[in-house]
Design an enzyme around this catalytic site. Structure first.
Site, PDB file in Angstrom:
ATOM      1  N   CYS A   1       0.835  -1.203   0.000  1.00  0.00           N
ATOM      2  CA  CYS A   1       0.000   0.000   0.000  1.00  0.00           C
ATOM      3  C   CYS A   1       0.868   1.250   0.000  1.00  0.00           C
ATOM      4  O   CYS A   1       1.532   1.545  -0.975  1.00  0.00           O
ATOM      5  CB  CYS A   1      -0.977  -0.041   1.175  1.00  0.00           C
ATOM      6  SG  CYS A   1      -2.333   1.125   1.010  1.00  0.00           S
TER       7      CYS A   1
ATOM      8  N   HIS B   1      -3.703  -5.670   0.986  1.00  0.00           N
ATOM      9  CA  HIS B   1      -3.070  -5.855   2.298  1.00  0.00           C
ATOM     10  C   HIS B   1      -2.954  -7.326   2.688  1.00  0.00           C
ATOM     11  O   HIS B   1      -3.883  -7.893   3.254  1.00  0.00           O
ATOM     12  CB  HIS B   1      -3.869  -5.114   3.364  1.00  0.00           C
ATOM     13  CG  HIS B   1      -3.683  -3.639   3.270  1.00  0.00           C
ATOM     14  ND1 HIS B   1      -2.604  -2.991   3.817  1.00  0.00           N
ATOM     15  CD2 HIS B   1      -4.417  -2.687   2.656  1.00  0.00           C
ATOM     16  CE1 HIS B   1      -2.678  -1.702   3.550  1.00  0.00           C
ATOM     17  NE2 HIS B   1      -3.773  -1.479   2.848  1.00  0.00           N
TER      18      HIS B   1
ATOM     19  N   GLU C   1      -0.956  -8.432   5.034  1.00  0.00           N
ATOM     20  CA  GLU C   1      -0.586  -8.577   6.445  1.00  0.00           C
ATOM     21  C   GLU C   1      -1.785  -8.800   7.353  1.00  0.00           C
ATOM     22  O   GLU C   1      -1.652  -9.353   8.441  1.00  0.00           O
ATOM     23  CB  GLU C   1       0.243  -7.373   6.912  1.00  0.00           C
ATOM     24  CG  GLU C   1      -0.540  -6.091   7.201  1.00  0.00           C
ATOM     25  CD  GLU C   1      -0.943  -5.324   5.947  1.00  0.00           C
ATOM     26  OE1 GLU C   1      -0.772  -5.856   4.836  1.00  0.00           O
ATOM     27  OE2 GLU C   1      -1.444  -4.195   6.086  1.00  0.00           O
TER      28      GLU C   1
END
Lengths: 232, 730
Positions: A90, A207, A209
């Site tokens: 990002c 994303h 994570e």
């Protein structure tokens, strides 16, 4: 020989806000997460680097623009040029673009609004270390959360990107079809992630994570973080 | 024009929003005539917004204690024990007036303010919720307001990195002149690491931290304590400007300072800025402060003590620290790129004394300002009991068409166009976000689930504020049950018109009673809250809107809750087979009948059903949704995502009451057939009826072999996006 966990540096800028999430994801994948402050001129002996999401320096000027010129990015550049693995997520991708470590630039989303959405992604490359846990054509589902994710490159740059096969991920339908209807932000060629020519730098808007712990949703993010840990 | 140190007189007091009686009270309390700065300080602290002068006598009726309560009302936020040494810290606050004048900044700074209230207590914010009310979308300005508010909330929360996971959006012409923006924040802290706003220890230093002080927001608190007229636009300079980047740095710096034990007391500079933070910290700590205003960092030239004390510039904190820790505090703040400076010290006695350029700016006793602020028992007239409406005839009714109208309305359609602009996954702890029944996150490093919801059916409150407020509390209970959470505390945001109008005051009194009775019946304490009066324009008040923010806990999360149907699921109705149409959204929105009796909650039935649903959800046996706004048909549509459903109405039941009735402990449960026996056995003693099955590609409802509703999934999805489509047309 003693057992050790690979040390992954998670770069923290003022305004980073997914840094703690990234550190937890690294730990869940068996790495040792080491916070690296933006003013640091060395990488504290880490063997891999993760640049997390957020709003570094408040996104002033342009997303990633100020972070790209921070002391720590000099060290990250040196690490990348020596072949060390770097994953930017990002805002991390925005910084890598601004730093010239990946090609092209980010424009504001077509809607000019922040978009948080679960999107489908088609894997375009699986022959680089950071994409080694995926298969070409595989469809993943991950959230995006950004206001500037509309990737753009002028024609001559885009030709090079295509020729060198630098597109890593593209927005698509659940069935893997790439079409404008499935492009959330207007990115050129529905680009959601890019690699460099050497394959040691990967940047992506979605994303991974927050999708490592299977408890929080299908762990489509794990292959990305686990690959970073393993090759570091 | 008067200087900051000129003597004040009655005319100045009136300009500052004080009444002649309050001016007399001020003179008596002070024993002398104040200068203009001192008057400004009195006016801010005695404003409705800061002093709760009209509401306080009634708020004492709310239950505020319980075994889990660690901090009740009176601090920056409330705190309740959620197990394993953790506390949840939460509060909801209004930012209505500024958001109407300047929607983007008004809403953004509302989020900023509530975040500070929570991290000031030493808690890391883990989620935000927003309860929003707007007027008619046919007004062009209203679309601008919705768009601005949503962007403001999104841009602030997204940048700070706190997920926005819930809330409400509703519409009524009564909000045409006064929109509502209520922001709620929930944070978590270790129970033994909570911080309070109590200045202590003579000789300790007073540290100013954060953004520089400018002229923005001067008189914000007094503006928020007044009604609007057609000149509302001119109040734009009283709206503050937010900077979420600085807020993010403040959060990290403050939490680091607290973690390192460098903070004695801390308070954010919210409404009335330096004035309220200084006086409230002194009042709570039972001490005095000596400030040097020349040392306050400023961003504008030539600011006077008056302006320095009353500025509402955002992202500023005041903290008290031991002298030996000051250098370390500065070093940490510097590392985060924040301004920090020593502006004074804690002193014995109970006065706040301020100097400016070497001369005395003011010397004011703390007690009359804070503790002896005026209290009013405003005259009130309780609302008349509503009478029941005679129901129209529903025979031959096209219920497909009725459902279409409900789903296509901005009231009951999808709110995706709003929440898609909010980050919902930052924090990597989200188990349930917007679009479900309640928000649910994991407390970092644990398997404790922390849930939150905001609820208020203002339409029902306009018919009967007492029953409407009580129903908001039980609806919150039901929403929490759908994610498996047990309620542990409530925060409330009471939005009303002018308290000087006995009818409005009557609505307020009734709503507070309803809220208190419901919280007592359920055993849930109210630990924080906010009152917003004067939400009226040119004499037109808003609907009474007592927003209930409820926080719940799942002690050990085993399963992520789900809210949509899966192929082959059985669909069961838990609770009474029919709901009441009186006061329903169906009669309001389809039949334009804005009357009816709102029933008082059946507390025992609600508790029993909630406990049952909670355990079924915790075990991962069912997807659950409670039946509230719009009734069963609307909830069924919300449950259809990838698969359709076929539901049969029992033969002897009125289809309209079954489909669109509201109120009472009613839920829809969906579960795989193999769980049928277990679910039915658990539901023994509670009305439980299997009404359908998830199948096909349409929502189908039949009654006596007659197909009453048939809507394809494609049409459903399209309809539900209709109401707020304009937000995506830029």
């Amino acid at each position: 020989m003693t057992w050790r966990r690979p040390k992954i540096g998670v770069v923290r800028f003022p305004g980073s806000n997914r840094d703690a999430d990234a550190m937890r994801a690294v730990e869940l994948c068996g790495g040792e997460a080491v916070p690296v402050w933006h003013e640091s001129e060395d990488l504290l002996g880490v063997t891999g680097v993760l640049i997390p999401g957020g709003f570094s320096y408040g996104d002033y000027l342009r997303a990633g623009a100020m972070a790209a010129h921070s002391p720590v990015m000099k060290a990250v550049r040196k690490h990348a040029e020596a072949g060390g693995p770097v994953l930017g997520i990002c805002n991390g991708l925005q910084i890598l673009l601004e730093a010239g470590l990946l090609p092209g630039a980010m424009l504001p989303n077509r809607s000019l609004r922040f978009i948080h959405k679960e999107v489908f992604l088609r894997v375009e490359r699986d022959d680089t270390p950071l994409l080694g846990k995926l298969r070409c054509g595989q469809v993943l589902r991950l959230p995006i959360a950004h206001k500037e994710g509309n990737w753009f490159a002028p024609p001559e740059v885009f030709q090079e990107v295509e020729r060198q096969r630098l597109i890593a991920l593209r927005y698509c339908s659940a069935e893997g079809e790439v079409a404008e209807a499935y492009n959330p932000n207007g990115a050129l060629a529905a680009v959601a992630g890019l690699t460099n020519r050497e394959g040691n730098v990967l940047g992506m808007m979605p994303h991974p994570e927050c999708r490592v712990d299977p408890f929080l949703g299908e762990p489509f993010g794990k292959p990305f973080i686990a690959a970073l840990v393993e090759v570091s | 024009m008067k200087r900051w140190d000129d003597g004040a007189e009655l005319a100045d007091a009136l300009d500052h929003g004080l009444s002649p009686q309050e001016w007399e009270r001020l003179l008596t309390a002070l024993g002398r005539t104040p200068n203009l700065t001192e008057l400004g300080i009195f006016a801010a602290l005695w404003s409705e917004h800061c002093s709760y002068k009209s509401s306080r006598v009634h708020l004492t009726n709310l239950p505020t204690s319980g075994p889990r309560v660690v901090q009740g009302p009176g601090e920056n936020a409330g705190a309740v024990d959620i197990g394993e040494g953790w506390v949840a810290v939460f509060k909801v606050e209004s930012h209505n007036h500024p958001s109407f004048i300047e929607p983007y900044q008004g809403a953004a700074t509302g989020v900023g303010g509530i975040l500070r209230d929570v991290f000031t207590m030493g808690a890391r914010p883990v989620m935000l919720l927003d309860s929003l009310r707007f007027g008619e979308l046919s007004l062009p300005r209203m679309r601008y307001l919705v768009d601005g508010v949503v962007r403001g909330i999104g841009d602030y929360g997204n940048c700070v990195g706190v997920p926005t996971l819930g809330g409400e959006v509703d519409f009524d012409p009564a909000y045409n002149g006064n929109i509502l923006v209520n922001a709620m924040c929930v944070g978590v802290a270790r129970k033994d690491k909570l911080f309070f706003a109590r200045a202590q220890g003579a000789g300790n230093r007073v540290i100013y931290l954060g953004s520089k002080t400018g002229r923005d927001g001067i008189h914000g608190a007094t503006m928020a304590s007044d009604t609007f007229d057609e000149t509302a636009e001119q109040k734009r300079p009283t709206v503050q400007v937010g900077d979420p980047f600085t807020e993010k740095l403040l959060i990290e710096a403050c939490l680091e300072l607290m973690e390192k034990g460098l903070v004695v007391a801390i308070q954010d500079m919210g409404a009335a800025g330096l004035t309220s933070s200084a006086f409230e910290m002194a009042a709570r700590g039972g001490c005095g402060l000596e400030l040097d205003l020349s040392r306050v960092p400023v961003r504008a030239e030539g600011m006077t003590p008056y302006e320095l004390m009353l500025s509402e510039s955002q992202e500023r904190m005041l903290l008290v620290a031991r002298p030996q820790d000051v250098q370390e505090i500065f070093a940490i703040c510097h590392r985060w790129g924040l301004d920090a400076c020593d502006i004074g010290e804690v002193v014995e006695g109970r006065e706040v004394v301020a100097y400016w350029k070497g001369e005395l700016a003011f010397r004011l006793p703390v007690a009359p300002l804070v503790d002896a602020a005026p209290r009013y028992e405003r005259p009130f007239q309780l609302p008349p009991s509503p009478s029941a409406v005679t129901l129209p005839s529903f025979s031959g009714r096209n219920f497909s068409e009725d459902l279409r109208r409900l789903l296509a309305s901005p009231h009951l359609g999808s709110k995706r166009a709003v929440y898609q602009q909010y980050d919902q996954t930052v924090g990597a702890a989200t188990l349930a976000g917007p679009g479900g029944e309640a928000a649910l996150v994991l407390v970092p490093g644990t398997r404790i689930g922390l849930a939150a919801t905001t609820d208020c059916n203002a339409f029902a409150c306009s018919l009967d504020p007492y029953a409407g407020a009580a129903q908001a509390v039980v609806e919150a209970l039901r929403n929490l049950a759908c994610v498996g959470a047990e309620p542990v505390g409530v925060t409330d945001c009471l939005n009303f018109g002018s308290p000087e109008n006995p009818q409005v005051m009557g609505q307020f009194v009734a709503a507070v009673q309803g809220l208190g009775d419901a919280c007592r019946a359920l055993g849930v304490p109210v630990v924080s809250g906010n009152v917003s009066f004067y939400n009226e324009t040119s004499g037109q008040a808003i609907l009474p809107t007592p927003t209930v923010g409820m926080v719940g806990v799942v002690p050990w999360v085993l399963h992520r809750p789900r809210f949509t149907l899966r192929d082959g699921d059985l669909v069961a109705l838990l609770g009474p087979v029919v709901g009441q149409l009186n006061g329903s959204r169906y009669l309001q929105l389809v039949w334009d009948i804005k009357a009816g009796v709102i029933p008082h909650p059946d507390y025992q039935g609600e508790k029993t059903a909630a406990e049952l649903v909670r355990s079924l959800v915790r075990l991962g046996l069912v997807a659950a949704r409670d039946i509230s706004d719009g009734g069963l048909a609307v909830i069924l549509a919300e449950m259809c995502d990838e698969i359709g459903v076929r539901v049969s109405i029992p033969g002897d039941v009125s289809p309209a009451s079954f489909l669109f009735g509201e109120w009472g402990p009613r839920y829809l449960l969906a579960f795989p057939e193999r769980f049928q026996e277990a679910v039915a056995a658990a539901a023994e003693g509670v009305p439980f009826l299997i009404v359908g099955r998830a199948e096909g590609d349409a929502l189908v409802v039949v009654h006596d072999d007659e197909e009453l509703i048939w809507l394809s999934l494609v049409e459903l999805a399209h309809l539900r996006e209709q109401g707020l489509r304009f937000l995506e047309e830029t």
